[in-house]
Design an enzyme around this catalytic site. Structure first.
Site, PDB file in Angstrom:
ATOM      1  N   ASP A  73       0.809  -1.197  -0.156  1.00 29.86           N
ATOM      2  CA  ASP A  73      -0.175  -0.279   0.049  1.00 29.86           C
ATOM      3  C   ASP A  73       1.036   1.510  -0.043  1.00 29.86           C
ATOM      4  O   ASP A  73       1.729   1.183   0.578  1.00 29.86           O
ATOM      5  CB  ASP A  73      -0.859   0.027   1.182  1.00 29.86           C
ATOM      6  CG  ASP A  73      -0.322   0.073   2.692  1.00 29.86           C
ATOM      7  OD1 ASP A  73      -0.092   1.051   3.113  1.00 29.86           O
ATOM      8  OD2 ASP A  73      -0.131  -1.208   2.976  1.00 29.86           O
TER       9      ASP A  73
ATOM     10  N   ASP B 226      -9.879   3.641   5.891  1.00 30.39           N
ATOM     11  CA  ASP B 226      -8.704   3.607   6.849  1.00 30.39           C
ATOM     12  C   ASP B 226      -8.953   4.431   8.172  1.00 30.39           C
ATOM     13  O   ASP B 226      -8.897   5.464   8.048  1.00 30.39           O
ATOM     14  CB  ASP B 226      -7.441   4.374   5.915  1.00 30.39           C
ATOM     15  CG  ASP B 226      -6.383   4.523   7.017  1.00 30.39           C
ATOM     16  OD1 ASP B 226      -6.081   3.975   7.907  1.00 30.39           O
ATOM     17  OD2 ASP B 226      -4.965   4.988   6.270  1.00 30.39           O
TER      18      ASP B 226
ATOM     19  N   GLU C 187      -7.788   5.256  11.814  1.00 32.46           N
ATOM     20  CA  GLU C 187      -6.786   5.113  12.532  1.00 32.46           C
ATOM     21  C   GLU C 187      -6.942   6.289  13.735  1.00 32.46           C
ATOM     22  O   GLU C 187      -6.210   6.119  14.999  1.00 32.46           O
ATOM     23  CB  GLU C 187      -5.418   5.401  11.989  1.00 32.46           C
ATOM     24  CG  GLU C 187      -5.303   4.420  10.718  1.00 32.46           C
ATOM     25  CD  GLU C 187      -3.934   4.865  10.299  1.00 32.46           C
ATOM     26  OE1 GLU C 187      -2.911   5.135  10.842  1.00 32.46           O
ATOM     27  OE2 GLU C 187      -3.719   4.641   8.917  1.00 32.46           O
TER      28      GLU C 187
END
Length: 419
Positions: A220, A306, A308
């Site tokens: 990635d 994503d 986080e």
């Protein structure tokens, strides 16, 4: 957990490709009829060459009868493993029905490497993963009572394959056939305890084999990796890449378009991710920014969220934010995205929820570095375990200057994670 501006993307499915042909005169090598079982989705053609007309695509597990093999055009395939050759089956029956009755032809042809000799009759249980939502029926017929519907990437155990009623479906590709799995367990629990019957049945073409040997390597990336030589990345054996497309609202990774074009030009499976900024923005607006920017195309890996940061939100508020973002992308693109997270983040800030796994968000990308196998939150993601695993942020790959995240995909085919 990792640097904020990084890149990664969901993946997409894999399909059989049979290539290139220089057909010569077909020569019969065997005369005796015999049974063969397709090991993957297979094109049935009018002659022994890959340029010939496709009469039907049969599903993995379909039993055919061949009168022999012939030498024809060259073919190559990655299913069930990397193979090539010029040997073709001369097929006279499919699923017990003659090719004359099916197509008006005395015989049809398929690359022999896509089959194994004999029908599948083994009684030992084999585990399979669903390629889409699948109906489990009381008998091997589409008119039989539906006992349950399992989600994409559900694990089932089958004790046998049987011939039953004909079926067709659009599930990780257009498939049809008359072979059915006799399923004795779902998600590790016996069918008897779940549904009160000894077995249920499902069309074989809706599944792929669960194998620990099909792991594929990928990366990635984001603008932090600079300009990437994608030809060298492919030559290094990387089969997929997930790239950062957007963050919050208004930020587009300036390498995204370049990475997308470069990876896809090399035939690397490519997907995009959005770096979430919960607490700062409306989730629907963030989702719209991602969809409008990423330029999703058929064949890409499914989109990724994503996750986080909490943005100061508590567990309930953060969970609702994530639900809203995922739901909006599903509404816009017609596909449920995958979630990227670390085990510690999910358990600490998402309450170790398995709601997402149980409500159609079956693909998780786990970030867990420095271990031999990842810990998977959400009750091992509803019993499905990980689909993608980011196993280090400190990798090196030819064609990329400096460090890069390295990832694994757990299966041989990308079909179930392809948009």
């Amino acid at each position: 957990m990792r640097r904020l501006h990084r890149s990664w993307l969901p993946l997409a499915g894999a399909s059989l490709t049979v290539l290139l042909i220089l057909p010569g005169l077909a020569q019969v090598a065997l005369a005796a009829s015999s049974s063969w079982t397709a090991q993957c989705s297979t094109n049935i053609r009018t002659s022994a060459k890959t340029t010939a007309t496709i009469k039907k695509t049969i599903a993995a597990g379909t039993v055919v009868t061949a009168s022999g093999t012939v030498t024809g055009g060259s073919w190559s395939t990655s299913c069930p493993s990397s193979l090539k050759g010029t040997s073709w089956l001369k097929i006279v029956a499919i699923g017990g029905k003659s090719t004359t009755s099916l197509f008006g032809l005395g015989a049809v042809y398929a690359a022999s490497g896509l089959f194994k000799a004999g029908p599948t009759t083994a009684a030992d249980s084999t585990d399979y993963l669903s390629n889409c939502s699948v109906r489990l029926r009381a008998s091997a017929s589409t008119s039989a009572t539906t006992k349950a519907i399992v989600d994409t990437n559900s694990v089932v155990s089958a004790s046998a394959m049987v011939t039953g009623g004909t079926w067709s479906a659009d599930c990780a590709g257009s498939v049809s056939g008359s072979s059915w799995y006799k399923i004795t367990a779902v998600g590790g629990k016996s069918v008897s305890s779940l549904y009160g019957v000894s077995a249920v049945y499902a069309a074989t073409g809706l599944f792929r084999a669960l194998s620990t040997t099909g792991v594929q390597e990928g990366i990635d990336v984001s603008h932090w990796q600079g300009t990437i030589d994608w030809a060298k990345v492919k030559a290094a054996g990387k089969t997929f890449a997930i790239a950062k497309a957007t963050e919050g609202i208004g930020f587009e990774d300036d390498a995204y378009d370049r990475n997308k074009a470069g990876a896809m030009a090399e035939g690397i499976k490519f997907g995009a991710y959005h770096f979430a900024r919960p607490g700062s923005n409306n989730p629907v607006t963030e989702a719209d920014w991602f969809v409008d920017t990423a330029g999703y195309e058929r064949g890409m890996l499914i989109p990724t969220l994503d996750l986080e940061l909490t943005g100061g939100l508590g567990t309930t508020a953060l969970t609702n934010w994530v639900m809203a973002w995922l739901g909006r992308v599903d509404e816009r693109l017609g596909v449920k995205p995958m979630i990227y997270t670390s085990p510690s983040f999910w358990r600490s800030y998402m309450g170790d929820s398995r709601w997402f796994a149980d409500n159609g968000y079956t693909v998780v990308w786990v970030a867990h570095w420095g271990v031999t196998s990842p810990s998977v939150p959400g009750s091992s993601w509803g019993g499905r375990s990980w689909t993608f695993w980011q196993y280090t942020s400190d990798g090196t790959v030819p064609g990329i200057a400096g460090r890069v995240d390295l990832d694994r995909y757990r299966f041989a085919s990308f079909a179930a994670v392809t948009y």
